[in-house]
Structure formats: C-alpha cells, structure tokens
Design a protein around this motif. Structure first.
Motif, PDB file in Angstrom:
ATOM      1  N   GLY A 106      30.410  42.473  44.664  1.00  0.00           N
ATOM      2  CA  GLY A 106      29.616  43.679  44.474  1.00  0.00           C
ATOM      3  C   GLY A 106      30.167  44.570  43.377  1.00  0.00           C
ATOM      4  O   GLY A 106      29.954  45.787  43.383  1.00  0.00           O
ATOM      5  N   GLY A 107      30.882  43.991  42.418  1.00  0.00           N
ATOM      6  CA  GLY A 107      31.420  44.764  41.317  1.00  0.00           C
ATOM      7  C   GLY A 107      32.569  45.664  41.704  1.00  0.00           C
ATOM      8  O   GLY A 107      32.851  46.651  41.024  1.00  0.00           O
ATOM      9  N   GLN A 108      33.266  45.352  42.811  1.00  0.00           N
ATOM     10  CA  GLN A 108      34.377  46.187  43.273  1.00  0.00           C
ATOM     11  C   GLN A 108      35.747  45.579  42.972  1.00  0.00           C
ATOM     12  O   GLN A 108      36.772  46.126  43.372  1.00  0.00           O
ATOM     13  N   SER A 109      35.762  44.453  42.268  1.00  0.00           N
ATOM     14  CA  SER A 109      37.027  43.820  41.908  1.00  0.00           C
ATOM     15  C   SER A 109      37.692  44.605  40.780  1.00  0.00           C
ATOM     16  O   SER A 109      37.016  45.212  39.944  1.00  0.00           O
ATOM     17  N   PHE A 110      39.023  44.587  40.751  1.00  0.00           N
ATOM     18  CA  PHE A 110      39.717  45.208  39.623  1.00  0.00           C
ATOM     19  C   PHE A 110      41.133  44.668  39.485  1.00  0.00           C
ATOM     20  O   PHE A 110      41.706  44.097  40.418  1.00  0.00           O
ATOM     21  N   LEU A 111      41.673  44.872  38.282  1.00  0.00           N
ATOM     22  CA  LEU A 111      43.068  44.577  37.981  1.00  0.00           C
ATOM     23  C   LEU A 111      43.781  45.908  37.869  1.00  0.00           C
ATOM     24  O   LEU A 111      43.292  46.822  37.206  1.00  0.00           O
ATOM     25  N   GLY A 112      44.929  46.024  38.524  1.00  0.00           N
ATOM     26  CA  GLY A 112      45.596  47.320  38.568  1.00  0.00           C
ATOM     27  C   GLY A 112      47.049  47.244  38.155  1.00  0.00           C
ATOM     28  O   GLY A 112      47.676  46.181  38.155  1.00  0.00           O
ATOM     29  N   GLY A 113      47.582  48.400  37.793  1.00  0.00           N
ATOM     30  CA  GLY A 113      48.998  48.523  37.470  1.00  0.00           C
ATOM     31  C   GLY A 113      49.463  49.931  37.751  1.00  0.00           C
ATOM     32  O   GLY A 113      48.654  50.841  37.906  1.00  0.00           O
ATOM     33  N   GLY A 114      50.768  50.122  37.831  1.00  0.00           N
ATOM     34  CA  GLY A 114      51.309  51.457  38.048  1.00  0.00           C
ATOM     35  C   GLY A 114      51.581  51.764  39.502  1.00  0.00           C
ATOM     36  O   GLY A 114      51.585  50.878  40.366  1.00  0.00           O
ATOM     37  N   LEU A 115      51.766  53.049  39.772  1.00  0.00           N
ATOM     38  CA  LEU A 115      52.133  53.524  41.108  1.00  0.00           C
ATOM     39  C   LEU A 115      50.898  54.047  41.830  1.00  0.00           C
ATOM     40  O   LEU A 115      50.361  55.091  41.485  1.00  0.00           O
ATOM     41  N   PHE A 151      42.103  51.444  29.265  1.00  0.00           N
ATOM     42  CA  PHE A 151      42.579  52.132  30.456  1.00  0.00           C
ATOM     43  C   PHE A 151      42.439  53.648  30.386  1.00  0.00           C
ATOM     44  O   PHE A 151      42.439  54.244  29.311  1.00  0.00           O
ATOM     45  N   THR A 152      42.345  54.237  31.579  1.00  0.00           N
ATOM     46  CA  THR A 152      42.489  55.680  31.777  1.00  0.00           C
ATOM     47  C   THR A 152      43.466  55.854  32.933  1.00  0.00           C
ATOM     48  O   THR A 152      43.324  55.196  33.972  1.00  0.00           O
ATOM     49  N   VAL A 153      44.449  56.709  32.762  1.00  0.00           N
ATOM     50  CA  VAL A 153      45.429  56.922  33.827  1.00  0.00           C
ATOM     51  C   VAL A 153      44.761  57.632  34.998  1.00  0.00           C
ATOM     52  O   VAL A 153      44.153  58.692  34.837  1.00  0.00           O
ATOM     53  N   GLY A 154      44.837  57.037  36.183  1.00  0.00           N
ATOM     54  CA  GLY A 154      44.301  57.637  37.393  1.00  0.00           C
ATOM     55  C   GLY A 154      45.424  58.070  38.311  1.00  0.00           C
ATOM     56  O   GLY A 154      46.597  57.799  38.064  1.00  0.00           O
ATOM     57  N   LEU A 175      52.171  65.963  34.776  1.00  0.00           N
ATOM     58  CA  LEU A 175      53.187  66.439  35.717  1.00  0.00           C
ATOM     59  C   LEU A 175      52.549  66.905  37.029  1.00  0.00           C
ATOM     60  O   LEU A 175      53.239  67.031  38.037  1.00  0.00           O
ATOM     61  N   LYS A 176      51.239  67.148  37.012  1.00  0.00           N
ATOM     62  CA  LYS A 176      50.523  67.503  38.240  1.00  0.00           C
ATOM     63  C   LYS A 176      50.309  66.281  39.144  1.00  0.00           C
ATOM     64  O   LYS A 176      50.092  66.417  40.343  1.00  0.00           O
ATOM     65  N   TYR A 177      50.356  65.103  38.562  1.00  0.00           N
ATOM     66  CA  TYR A 177      50.029  63.891  39.305  1.00  0.00           C
ATOM     67  C   TYR A 177      51.072  63.607  40.387  1.00  0.00           C
ATOM     68  O   TYR A 177      52.246  63.938  40.242  1.00  0.00           O
ATOM     69  N   LYS A 178      50.608  62.979  41.462  1.00  0.00           N
ATOM     70  CA  LYS A 178      51.489  62.466  42.511  1.00  0.00           C
ATOM     71  C   LYS A 178      51.584  60.942  42.462  1.00  0.00           C
ATOM     72  O   LYS A 178      52.473  60.345  43.072  1.00  0.00           O
ATOM     73  N   SER A 179      50.643  60.311  41.776  1.00  0.00           N
ATOM     74  CA  SER A 179      50.649  58.873  41.533  1.00  0.00           C
ATOM     75  C   SER A 179      50.033  58.646  40.155  1.00  0.00           C
ATOM     76  O   SER A 179      49.260  59.491  39.672  1.00  0.00           O
ATOM     77  N   TRP A 180      50.397  57.518  39.536  1.00  0.00           N
ATOM     78  CA  TRP A 180      49.953  57.215  38.180  1.00  0.00           C
ATOM     79  C   TRP A 180      49.593  55.742  38.143  1.00  0.00           C
ATOM     80  O   TRP A 180      50.465  54.884  38.265  1.00  0.00           O
ATOM     81  N   TYR A 181      48.300  55.447  37.994  1.00  0.00           N
ATOM     82  CA  TYR A 181      47.920  54.038  38.038  1.00  0.00           C
ATOM     83  C   TYR A 181      46.776  53.729  37.070  1.00  0.00           C
ATOM     84  O   TYR A 181      46.128  54.638  36.538  1.00  0.00           O
ATOM     85  N   LEU A 182      46.555  52.442  36.881  1.00  0.00           N
ATOM     86  CA  LEU A 182      45.494  51.935  36.015  1.00  0.00           C
ATOM     87  C   LEU A 182      44.599  51.013  36.829  1.00  0.00           C
ATOM     88  O   LEU A 182      45.086  50.249  37.662  1.00  0.00           O
ATOM     89  N   GLU A 183      43.296  51.097  36.597  1.00  0.00           N
ATOM     90  CA  GLU A 183      42.344  50.175  37.222  1.00  0.00           C
ATOM     91  C   GLU A 183      41.393  49.650  36.147  1.00  0.00           C
ATOM     92  O   GLU A 183      40.709  50.429  35.497  1.00  0.00           O
ATOM     93  N   TYR A 184      41.383  48.344  35.987  1.00  0.00           N
ATOM     94  CA  TYR A 184      40.475  47.707  35.026  1.00  0.00           C
ATOM     95  C   TYR A 184      39.415  46.949  35.817  1.00  0.00           C
ATOM     96  O   TYR A 184      39.726  45.971  36.497  1.00  0.00           O
ATOM     97  N   PRO A 185      38.150  47.404  35.774  1.00  0.00           N
ATOM     98  CA  PRO A 185      37.117  46.791  36.623  1.00  0.00           C
ATOM     99  C   PRO A 185      36.750  45.381  36.181  1.00  0.00           C
ATOM    100  O   PRO A 185      36.737  45.063  34.991  1.00  0.00           O
TER     101      PRO A 185
END
Length: 227
Positions: A106-115, A151-154, A175-185
């Motif tokens: 359903g288009g919900q797959s992704f490749l991820g990286g980061g925290l 990518f966009t940092v999420g 510096l406001k972030y509590k987690s830093w990750y990447l998602e490539y759909p």
C-alpha cells in the motif's frame, strides 16, 4: 528472493488481521519470511562492501515480530502486516544507528537511517552536543546535493531550543530535535523485481552512510539502559 511472495502474504494478512487466519496460514508466513531473510542476507553482503561494521549477523537476528503490542492502542488488530529489520554493527538495537527496512504493501514501505528512538534522553543529549560542537560538518552532510535530492531530516522535536544551547546557533532548528532520521519511500511497484529493488536499496543506504556515521560518532560510548 521472491518479493512478490512477501507482498502477497502481507496483503493477505492486512485483509485478515486476526489470530485465526494467521495460525491457519503459518506455512505461508514461513515461506514469505524465508524470502525476506534471503533479501536481508543479500542486502547485508552488498552494504558490507562500503560498511563492513554490519557484517557478522544472521538475518533472523535483525528482524522484528509481526505481533503488535495493543495494550495502549485503540487499534486492537494483533499483527503489523510488515516485514521490518534494522541492520547495524549491534544488530537490531536502535543504537548504534544503521539501515532500516520496512516492507509494507500500500505504498507504506521505506528505507530508513538515523536515530528513530527519542526515548533515550542521554542519546538525544549526545547528538545535540555533537551538532552544537560540530555544526559545520552536520551542515555539510545535510546540504550535499545528493542528500537533498533524496532525503529530508525527520524526527520529533521541541517547540523551543532546550536550555544550555545557543538560541542563535546556525543549526538551532536541529538542536530542538529529540530524534534525527531519514525515510526514503518505496512504492509497491518498485518491489516487483527483487534484484532491482536490492540495487536501489543498496544505493540509497550508501547515500545515508555519512549521516549515520555522524550520528554514531555523536553516540560513541552510549550505553543502552538496563531492562
């Protein structure tokens, strides 16, 4: 590796998300899971060509269960119809960060990286400190043309810059972030050919490596909390 078998099984599980169907189709699960582990093995060998730290784990050590924890959820469906894995030097632990894969129809797959985990306050502090002290390197990584193209940092974030950090810091927003990750759909049609998907995933994970390396330098010495 038969990615069609993986998607077909997950599609059926999504449409029949109950324990009776799951147990009646255990053979189909085992066959699809074997294909997923075959994909992971091939992926690890290819990633290992540019990141040898991830080698040495069996695919089954890197995967997550389909069973959902429904205790605090309005959605009481017992299964998450997705095959997921995290590939890092310490296996599927969230730290050190590595390469995350989720296959979900359903288009919900992704490749991820980061925290992805923001519940470890020490980890958040360590990354904030590193960005504060090594902001130029962070900026260089996230403004690279190949990075910005893909990518966009999420990540979850505070409304304001936390105490102890400069409000006019060049990387103040991060510096406001509590987690830093990447998602490539990844769309379902991109999974139709297992070999082509494997090559695509390897290319995307290779592009993520500088981001992961930066976070892992920040997280050096982090200890997972004892259970």
């Amino acid at each position: 590796m038969d990615t069609h078998m993986i998607l077909d099984y997950l599609t059926e599980l999504s449409a029949n998300n109950n324990r009776e169907w799951y147990h009646a189709h255990k053979a189909e699960y085992q066959a699809a899971n074997a294909q997923f582990e075959e994909l992971l093995q091939a992926l690890m060998l290819r990633i290992g060509e540019f990141d040898g730290s991830i080698l040495g784990h069996a695919p089954k050590e890197l995967t997550f269960k389909l069973v959902r924890d429904t205790r605090f959820s309005h959605d009481k469906s017992p299964y998450n119809p997705a095959f997921r894995a995290h590939i890092s030097s310490m296996g599927k632990l969230p730290i050190p960060v590595g390469y995350y894969l989720m296959l979900k129809p359903g288009g919900q797959s992704f490749l991820g990286g980061g925290l992805f985990a923001d519940m470890f306050k020490d980890a958040t502090r360590m990354v904030r400190d590193h960005i504060s002290e090594h902001g130029g390197e962070w900026e260089e990584i996230i403004t690279a043309p190949s990075f910005q193209e893909h990518f966009t940092v999420g990540g979850s974030a505070l409304k304001n810059i936390p105490a102890g950090y400069e409000k006019d810091h060049p990387q103040a927003e991060y510096l406001k972030y509590k987690s830093w990750y990447l998602e490539y759909p990844i769309q379902d049609e991109e999974l139709a050919n297992g070999d082509l998907f494997l090559s695509k995933a390897v290319d995307i994970f290779h592009l993520m490596k500088p981001f992961n390396d930066y976070l892992n330098r920040a997280l050096a010495g982090f200890k997972m909390p004892a259970r």
